[in-house]
Design a protein around this motif. Sequence first.
Motif, short mmCIF file in Angstrom:
data_model
loop_
_atom_site.label_atom_id
_atom_site.label_comp_id
_atom_site.label_asym_id
_atom_site.label_seq_id
_atom_site.Cartn_x
_atom_site.Cartn_y
_atom_site.Cartn_z
N GLU A 195 43.05 43.77 38.58
CA GLU A 195 44.00 44.44 39.27
C GLU A 195 44.34 44.10 40.86
N THR A 196 43.58 44.59 41.09
CA THR A 196 43.11 45.60 42.34
C THR A 196 42.23 44.60 43.31
N SER A 197 41.89 43.44 42.69
CA SER A 197 41.77 42.86 43.55
C SER A 197 42.35 41.13 44.29
N TRP A 198 43.93 41.61 43.69
CA TRP A 198 44.73 40.58 43.61
C TRP A 198 44.91 40.58 45.26
N ASP A 199 45.06 39.17 46.52
CA ASP A 199 44.83 39.37 47.80
C ASP A 199 46.03 37.80 47.81
N LYS A 200 46.73 38.04 48.45
CA LYS A 200 48.17 36.86 49.30
C LYS A 200 47.61 36.80 50.56
N ASP A 201 46.47 37.27 51.00
CA ASP A 201 45.72 36.51 51.56
C ASP A 201 45.35 35.23 52.28
N GLY A 202 45.37 34.25 53.09
CA GLY A 202 45.26 32.51 53.35
C GLY A 202 46.19 31.91 52.70
N ASP A 203 45.63 30.66 52.45
CA ASP A 203 46.77 29.64 51.96
C ASP A 203 46.73 29.50 50.53
N CYS A 204 45.38 30.11 49.71
CA CYS A 204 45.42 30.57 48.31
C CYS A 204 44.88 32.02 47.64
N PRO A 205 46.04 32.42 47.35
CA PRO A 205 46.69 33.94 47.22
C PRO A 205 45.75 33.64 45.14
N GLY A 206 44.92 34.86 44.88
CA GLY A 206 44.39 35.32 43.50
C GLY A 206 43.65 36.13 43.74
N TYR A 207 43.69 36.14 42.20
CA TYR A 207 42.12 37.49 42.07
C TYR A 207 41.18 37.49 42.73
N MET A 208 39.75 38.32 43.04
CA MET A 208 38.65 37.64 43.57
C MET A 208 37.88 38.37 42.96
N THR A 209 38.64 38.86 41.19
CA THR A 209 37.15 39.20 40.77
C THR A 209 38.19 39.37 39.10
N ASP A 210 37.13 38.68 37.76
CA ASP A 210 37.99 38.51 36.88
C ASP A 210 37.76 40.07 35.99
N SER A 211 36.88 41.41 36.94
CA SER A 211 36.01 42.36 36.04
C SER A 211 36.96 43.27 35.95
N SER A 212 36.82 44.06 34.46
CA SER A 212 37.97 44.52 33.84
C SER A 212 37.24 46.04 33.97
N ILE A 213 36.38 46.48 34.75
CA ILE A 213 35.80 47.64 34.70
C ILE A 213 37.39 48.27 35.38
N GLN A 214 37.28 49.65 34.66
CA GLN A 214 37.94 50.90 35.16
C GLN A 214 37.92 51.69 36.13
N VAL A 215 38.68 51.63 37.85
CA VAL A 215 39.12 51.43 38.57
C VAL A 215 40.29 52.50 39.17
N ILE A 216 40.24 53.50 40.40
CA ILE A 216 41.59 54.13 40.32
C ILE A 216 42.16 53.00 41.73
N ASN A 217 43.49 52.51 40.93
CA ASN A 217 44.16 51.73 42.28
C ASN A 217 44.64 52.95 43.05
N PHE A 218 43.72 52.40 44.56
CA PHE A 218 44.23 53.50 45.75
C PHE A 218 44.89 53.26 46.95
N ASP A 219 46.16 52.02 46.72
CA ASP A 219 46.81 51.84 47.21
C ASP A 219 48.29 52.40 46.52
N LYS A 220 48.20 52.89 45.22
CA LYS A 220 48.71 53.45 44.43
C LYS A 220 49.29 54.71 44.98
N VAL A 221 47.36 55.57 44.60
CA VAL A 221 46.98 56.61 44.97
C VAL A 221 48.11 57.22 45.83
N LYS A 222 47.69 56.52 46.92
CA LYS A 222 48.61 56.84 48.61
C LYS A 222 49.73 57.03 48.38
#
Length: 191
Positions: free
Chosen positions: A20-47
């Motif tokens: 979920e945190t790897s979604w990147d809209k940069d460039g011509d082809c937006p998408g996820y940069m990993t399929d990993s399901s490990i649990q992390v803290i979404n630091f954008d949401k923390v901010k």
Amino acid sequence: MKVQYNNIEIFKNNIVALKETSWDKDGDCPGYMTDSSIQVINFDKVKEAYIKNMGLSSTPCSNDALYIGDNEKIYFIEFKNGVVKNKKVFNVYNKIYDSLLIFNDIVQENISFCRENVSFILVYNEGKNPNGENTTNDGESSKIKIGKYFYAKAKKKYVRFGLERFEKIYFRDVYTYTEKEFEDDFLANIE
């Protein structure tokens, strides 16, 4: 000292899958940069939660994810799908500074704690960031491959985009990984 993010409300409320945190809209082809399901803290949401009631005229920058492993290692992770140069590199620098200040305030630590316990990872799109004229079949430039080869021979890691400046002053370690290197060198060792 182990940071117990289970006990820190702002962290606890923002735990998601790394994908979920790897979604990147940069460039011509937006998408996820990993399929990993490990649990992390979404630091954008923390901010966002951190600044919610501050009435700021501008929003600080933040890294995409904060991973706190069972082994007490802490990693900030930033994903960049587009070309990483000039403005984007400066933006990554700002994300590092702002994220460190927010993190340190939340966990009540100082920069010495980060220097000893926190690492930074930038995951970039290899095909969009070859950094040389002669690109190989896998999208990476021959200059980068040669650099990585010699660094590996010297038992050192190859850090791109000028991010090595943050190692030892703000972070214990700094890594720049292609998506494949991130999967093979980082995720494979923690999942």
